[in-house]
Design an enzyme around this catalytic site. Sequence first.
Site, PDB file in Angstrom:
ATOM      1  N   GLY A  91      35.834  37.742  50.508  1.00 34.22           N
ATOM      2  CA  GLY A  91      36.888  38.676  50.104  1.00 34.22           C
ATOM      3  C   GLY A  91      36.326  39.674  49.105  1.00 34.22           C
ATOM      4  N   GLN A 130      36.803  45.625  42.038  1.00 37.08           N
ATOM      5  CA  GLN A 130      35.466  45.034  41.890  1.00 37.08           C
ATOM      6  C   GLN A 130      34.360  46.055  42.193  1.00 37.08           C
ATOM      7  OE1 GLN A 130      36.593  41.443  44.436  1.00 37.08           O
ATOM      8  NE2 GLN A 130      35.121  40.552  43.035  1.00 37.08           N
ATOM      9  N   CYS A 156      33.460  33.927  42.616  1.00 33.72           N
ATOM     10  CA  CYS A 156      33.878  35.329  42.515  1.00 33.72           C
ATOM     11  C   CYS A 156      32.627  36.185  42.446  1.00 33.72           C
ATOM     12  CB  CYS A 156      34.733  35.538  41.260  1.00 33.72           C
ATOM     13  SG  CYS A 156      35.298  37.240  41.059  1.00 33.72           S
ATOM     14  N   LEU A 157      32.598  37.245  43.255  1.00 37.64           N
ATOM     15  CA  LEU A 157      31.411  38.100  43.263  1.00 37.64           C
ATOM     16  C   LEU A 157      31.258  38.834  41.934  1.00 37.64           C
ATOM     17  CD1 LEU A 157      31.737  39.472  46.918  1.00 37.64           C
ATOM     18  CD2 LEU A 157      30.262  37.610  46.086  1.00 37.64           C
ATOM     19  N   HIS A 176      43.552  35.150  45.328  1.00 32.67           N
ATOM     20  CA  HIS A 176      42.422  35.539  44.464  1.00 32.67           C
ATOM     21  C   HIS A 176      42.257  37.062  44.469  1.00 32.67           C
ATOM     22  CE1 HIS A 176      38.109  34.753  43.021  1.00 32.67           C
ATOM     23  NE2 HIS A 176      38.061  36.034  43.402  1.00 32.67           N
ATOM     24  N   GLU A 177      42.332  37.676  45.675  1.00 31.41           N
ATOM     25  CA  GLU A 177      42.116  39.137  45.771  1.00 31.41           C
ATOM     26  C   GLU A 177      43.295  39.914  45.168  1.00 31.41           C
ATOM     27  OE1 GLU A 177      39.212  39.833  46.347  1.00 31.41           O
ATOM     28  OE2 GLU A 177      38.629  37.961  47.305  1.00 31.41           O
ATOM     29  N   HIS A 212      42.975  40.148  41.545  1.00 29.75           N
ATOM     30  CA  HIS A 212      42.049  41.215  41.105  1.00 29.75           C
ATOM     31  C   HIS A 212      42.798  42.536  40.928  1.00 29.75           C
ATOM     32  CE1 HIS A 212      37.980  39.614  40.944  1.00 29.75           C
ATOM     33  NE2 HIS A 212      38.059  39.088  42.163  1.00 29.75           N
TER      34      HIS A 212
HETATM   35  O1  K1U Z   1      36.856  38.281  45.312  1.00 29.38           O
HETATM   36  C1  K1U Z   1      35.719  37.838  45.258  1.00 29.38           C
HETATM   37  O2  K1U Z   1      35.096  37.871  44.208  1.00 29.38           O
HETATM   38  C2  K1U Z   1      35.091  37.211  46.474  1.00 29.38           C
HETATM   39  C3  K1U Z   1      35.158  35.706  46.492  1.00 29.38           C
HETATM   40  C4  K1U Z   1      36.440  35.285  47.204  1.00 29.38           C
HETATM   41  C5  K1U Z   1      36.882  33.870  47.048  1.00 29.38           C
HETATM   42  C6  K1U Z   1      36.021  32.797  47.167  1.00 29.38           C
HETATM   43  C7  K1U Z   1      36.481  31.496  47.048  1.00 29.38           C
HETATM   44  C8  K1U Z   1      37.824  31.273  46.829  1.00 29.38           C
HETATM   45  C9  K1U Z   1      38.672  32.327  46.693  1.00 29.38           C
HETATM   46  C10 K1U Z   1      38.215  33.629  46.820  1.00 29.38           C
HETATM   47  C11 K1U Z   1      33.927  35.205  47.225  1.00 29.38           C
HETATM   48  O3  K1U Z   1      33.728  35.482  48.358  1.00 29.38           O
HETATM   49  S1  K1U Z   1      32.799  34.198  46.350  1.00 29.38           S
HETATM   50  C12 K1U Z   1      31.573  33.776  47.572  1.00 29.38           C
HETATM   51  C13 K1U Z   1      32.033  32.778  48.556  1.00 29.38           C
HETATM   52  O4  K1U Z   1      33.043  32.117  48.367  1.00 29.38           O
HETATM   53  C14 K1U Z   1      31.263  32.551  49.804  1.00 29.38           C
HETATM   54  C15 K1U Z   1      30.085  33.200  50.054  1.00 29.38           C
HETATM   55  C16 K1U Z   1      29.381  32.968  51.234  1.00 29.38           C
HETATM   56  C17 K1U Z   1      29.851  32.082  52.161  1.00 29.38           C
HETATM   57  C18 K1U Z   1      31.039  31.424  51.923  1.00 29.38           C
HETATM   58  C19 K1U Z   1      31.742  31.645  50.754  1.00 29.38           C
HETATM   59 ZN    ZN Z   2      36.799  37.577  42.730  1.00 32.42          ZN
END
Ligand code: K1U
Ligand code: ZN
Length: 187
Positions: A46, A51, A94-95, A136-137, A140
Site C-alpha cells: 500500500g 508518503q 510502513c514504508l 493503515h493507508e 496516513h
Molecule cells: O503504507 C505503507 O507504508 C505501506 C505498508 C502497508 C501495510 C503493511 C502491513 C500492514 C498494513 C499496511 C507496507 O507495504 S510495509 C511492507 C509490507 O508489508 C510488505 C512488503 C513486501 C511484501 C509483503 C509485504
Molecule cells: Zn505506512
Amino acid sequence: MAQLPILTAPDPRLKKKAKPVDKVDDGVRKLMADMLETMYAAPGIGLAAPQVGVSQRVIVLDVAREGEPPAPMKLANPEIVWASDDDNTYEEGCLSVPEHYAEVVRPRAVKVRCLDETGAAREIEAEGLLATCLQHEIDHLDGILFLDHLSSLKRNMILRKLLKEKKRGDDKDAKDDKPADAQQHTL
Ligand code: K1U
Ligand code: ZN
C-alpha cells in the site's frame, strides 16, 4: 510513469491532514500510476499520497499474494463508512518507518466509500489483510502513523532509532560532500 521518493518519519509532512481530491483528472491518474510504481518497487502492499509528499486524499494498494495475479487498487477520497465491532491484530510495517514492525489492533472488517480512477463512486467491503491495509493507508491521509496506535514507550523507542539512523545518513552525506537537495529526508 515515475518512481517517487518516500518520506520517512519523523517528517512533518507525514503528520498533516491531506486535502480531498476535487476531480479525478489526468493529474490524479498520473499520481496514482506513479504511486503504484513506487509501491511495487519498494516493495509494499500500500502507499498513501502524503508518503510521497503530496497532500491529497489518494491511496493505492495491492494485497495479492505471491503467485496470484496482481490486483492493483487506486482510490481517491476513501472514507470508512462502517467498521466491525470485532478486532484483528496484524504485525504492520510502513514504508515511512523502514525496518520497524509492530502488532496493531484494528477493526477486523470495514466498508470504504471512495472514487475509482475514472471518478466513479465505489464501495468496497473488506476483511483480513485488505481491511488492515485500507485502514493503515486512510490513517496516513489523516496524518496518523501505525506508531500512533502503539504505547508511547514503544513509539518513542522506534522514533529515537529512526532519528539516529537519519542523523547517521546526514553525517555520511555531509562527509561524502553531497549537496543538500540530493538528500531525501527533512526533519
Ligand atoms: O503504507 C505503507 O507504508 C505501506 C505498508 C502497508 C501495510 C503493511 C502491513 C500492514 C498494513 C499496511 C507496507 O507495504 S510495509 C511492507 C509490507 O508489508 C510488505 C512488503 C513486501 C511484501 C509483503 C509485504
Ligand atoms: Zn505506512
